[in-house]
Design a protein around this motif. Structure first.
Motif, PDB file in Angstrom:
ATOM      1  N   LYS B 177      45.812  44.546  37.623  1.00 49.02           N
ATOM      2  CA  LYS B 177      46.761  44.662  36.518  1.00 49.02           C
ATOM      3  C   LYS B 177      48.162  44.282  36.971  1.00 49.02           C
ATOM      4  CE  LYS B 177      44.859  47.977  33.119  1.00 49.02           C
ATOM      5  NZ  LYS B 177      43.664  47.197  33.000  1.00 49.02           N
ATOM      6  N   VAL B 180      48.193  40.391  37.263  1.00 46.91           N
ATOM      7  CA  VAL B 180      48.178  39.789  35.930  1.00 46.91           C
ATOM      8  C   VAL B 180      49.493  40.067  35.209  1.00 46.91           C
ATOM      9  CG1 VAL B 180      47.122  39.896  33.651  1.00 46.91           C
ATOM     10  CG2 VAL B 180      45.685  39.848  35.691  1.00 46.91           C
ATOM     11  N   GLY B 181      49.910  41.318  35.272  1.00 47.53           N
ATOM     12  CA  GLY B 181      51.134  41.688  34.574  1.00 47.53           C
ATOM     13  C   GLY B 181      52.337  40.933  35.088  1.00 47.53           C
ATOM     14  N   THR B 182      52.362  40.711  36.355  1.00 45.97           N
ATOM     15  CA  THR B 182      53.510  40.007  36.925  1.00 45.97           C
ATOM     16  C   THR B 182      53.484  38.523  36.571  1.00 45.97           C
ATOM     17  OG1 THR B 182      53.642  41.567  38.743  1.00 45.97           O
ATOM     18  CG2 THR B 182      54.738  39.469  39.035  1.00 45.97           C
ATOM     19  N   VAL B 183      52.332  37.909  36.782  1.00 42.37           N
ATOM     20  CA  VAL B 183      52.243  36.460  36.544  1.00 42.37           C
ATOM     21  C   VAL B 183      52.325  36.142  35.051  1.00 42.37           C
ATOM     22  CG1 VAL B 183      50.788  34.427  36.766  1.00 42.37           C
ATOM     23  CG2 VAL B 183      50.966  36.047  38.658  1.00 42.37           C
TER      24      VAL B 183
END
Lengths: 207, 207
Positions: B177, B180-183
Motif C-alpha cells: 500500500k 502504490v500510494g506513493t507512486v
DNA sequence: CGATAGTAGATACTCCGACTATCCATAAGA
DNA sequence: TCTTATGGATAGTCGGAGTATCTACTATCG
C-alpha cells in the motif's frame, strides 16, 4: 554566437542542438550566409527550458514540443493557459485503457467539494477517474478522507500558484512560468512528499 | 489457471506475461509438467500491480522491478519503508547533472521549517536541490512563500498517508500500500493539481 | 486414438524515441 | 592558404519494451 558557443553556454552537445533544430523544438538561428547562422540568448534560454522539461520534468520530446508551441503561439487567451495548454500534458505513463465505472462520479464529487469547475470532457477528469479505478483494482478502498486531503492540498497549491503568477502582465512570461511551474512543480512536489513521508514514517517508528 | 486464462483475467497479452516472467517481475507458476505450469490469483494481482505502476505511475520496468523486489523481500524494517524503499524511485526524468550551489541550503531550510529530519546523503535531498537549481536556471526567482506552500502541502499529504496506513499490521500489505500510494499518489496529485489550477485560473479570468 | 490447439521456455526480431556519426559544400580564422 | 568549424541532410546506434518464431511436449475434443 556560433553553434559551438551555444553548446558551451547551454551545456547541450552540438549534435543534440542540431537534433532539436531538426525536430523543431529550437528555432533556427539567423542565417548570415549559406552555411552560417547566428544564435543568441533566446536559443540558450530555450535550450535550458527544453532540458529542464525533459530531464527534470520527465517529459518526452514530443510533449515538450507541444508545450513550447503553446508558449510560442500564445496559444491561449490570457489566463486560460493552465486550463488548456497544460491539460495536454501526460505527466508520464503509457495509455492504460481502464474502464472507469462509478469513478467519474467520485472524481466529480471531489471536484465539487473543492468548488472546482470541471469541463465534463476534460482529459484530466477522465485521467483522475482512471487513477481512482486503478487504486480500486488493486484493492485499495479509497478512503474519502484521504482523497479529500489530496484534493485540498491540490487546491492550496493552485492558490499558491495563482498568487505567484499574480501581477505578471507579460503574456509570454506568464505562459512560460505557468508551464515550467506546472511541470517542474510536479517534480518538486514529489520530492517534498518523499521527504515528508520519510520523516513522518520515521517519527512514527520512534515516537 | 493456464497462461491464457491469466492473460484474460489480467488483461495483459500472453507475450507480455512471458516477457515479465523472463525479466523477473512476475514469479513463475507452479510447474506441473515439463511444459505446463499453473498460475493463481497472486499472478493476477501482481500483473495488475505491474501495469498500474508502469501505465499509471509511469515507472520503467526496471524501477518497477526494484520496487517489487522491495515488497517481496520485506526489504525494510516495519515503518522505515517509505523512507527507504521509495527513496530509490526516480519519478521520471533522465539524469541531469546540474551543479547545485546554495540550493542544498534552501532545501534544508524548507525541510527544517517543516520539522523534517533529512539524512544529509538522502537522494531526495539532492534531487530537491537540483530541482530548485533548475528553477533558478530558468530565471524563476523561487519565492519563499510559494515554496513554503509546497512544503506545507507535502507535509499534509504525508500526514494523510500516515493516517491511511495507520492500523495496518500485515507488513506485506503495508509495504504494498505504501508503494502504490506513493507512486500512484504522485499521479493522483498531479491530476488534482491540474484540475485545481484550471479552475483557479478560470476564476481569476472572470472573477 | 488421432488431430488440433495450447503451453513453457529459449532465441531472435521489431519498433520507437532520442540521440550520434558521416558527409558535403562552404565560410572563418591563423 | 589551408586547417578547422559550420549548416544542413542522411544514415546509423542504442536501450527499453515488447512481439514473433521455434521446439518439444501436453491436453482435449471428436
Amino acid at each position: 554566437m556560433r553553434i559551438s558557443e551555444l553548446s558551451e553556454h547551454s551545456g547541450s552537445p552540438v549534435p543534440s542542438i542540431k537534433y532539436y533544430l531538426r525536430e523543431g523544438l529550437l528555432h533556427r538561428g539567423e542565417r548570415t550566409s549559406p552555411n552560417q547562422a547566428r544564435y543568441d540568448g533566446s536559443h540558450v534560454r530555450r535550450l535550458r527550458l527544453i532540458r529542464a522539461l525533459t530531464e527534470v520534468g520527465g517529459l518526452s520530446l514530443a510533449d515538450t514540443r507541444s508545450l513550447l508551441e503553446g508558449i510560442d503561439g500564445n496559444s491561449v487567451s490570457n489566463h486560460d493557459l493552465l486550463g488548456r495548454t497544460l491539460m495536454t500534458v501526460d505527466s508520464g505513463g503509457r495509455e492504460p485503457a481502464g474502464p472507469e465505472g462509478g469513478d467519474l462520479e467520485l472524481a466529480d464529487a471531489l471536484a465539487e467539494q473543492q468548488g472546482w469547475f470541471v469541463y465534463p470532457d476534460s482529459p484530466m477528469r477522465h485521467r483522475l477517474a482512471q487513477i481512482l479505478a486503478t487504486f480500486r483494482s488493486l484493492g485499495m478502498e479509497l478512503d474519502r478522507d484521504w482523497l479529500d486531503s489530496y484534493a485540498e492540498a491540490a487546491e492550496q497549491l493552485a492558490q499558491a500558484d495563482m498568487q505567484y503568477v499574480e501581477g505578471l502582465t507579460d503574456v509570454d512570461e506568464l505562459l512560460e512560468k505557468a508551464v515550467v511551474g506546472t511541470v517542474l512543480g510536479d517534480s518538486l512536489l514529489a520530492s517534498l512528499r518523499r521527504l515528508a513521508q520519510a520523516s513522518a514514517s520515521r517519527d512514527r517508528q520512534r515516537p
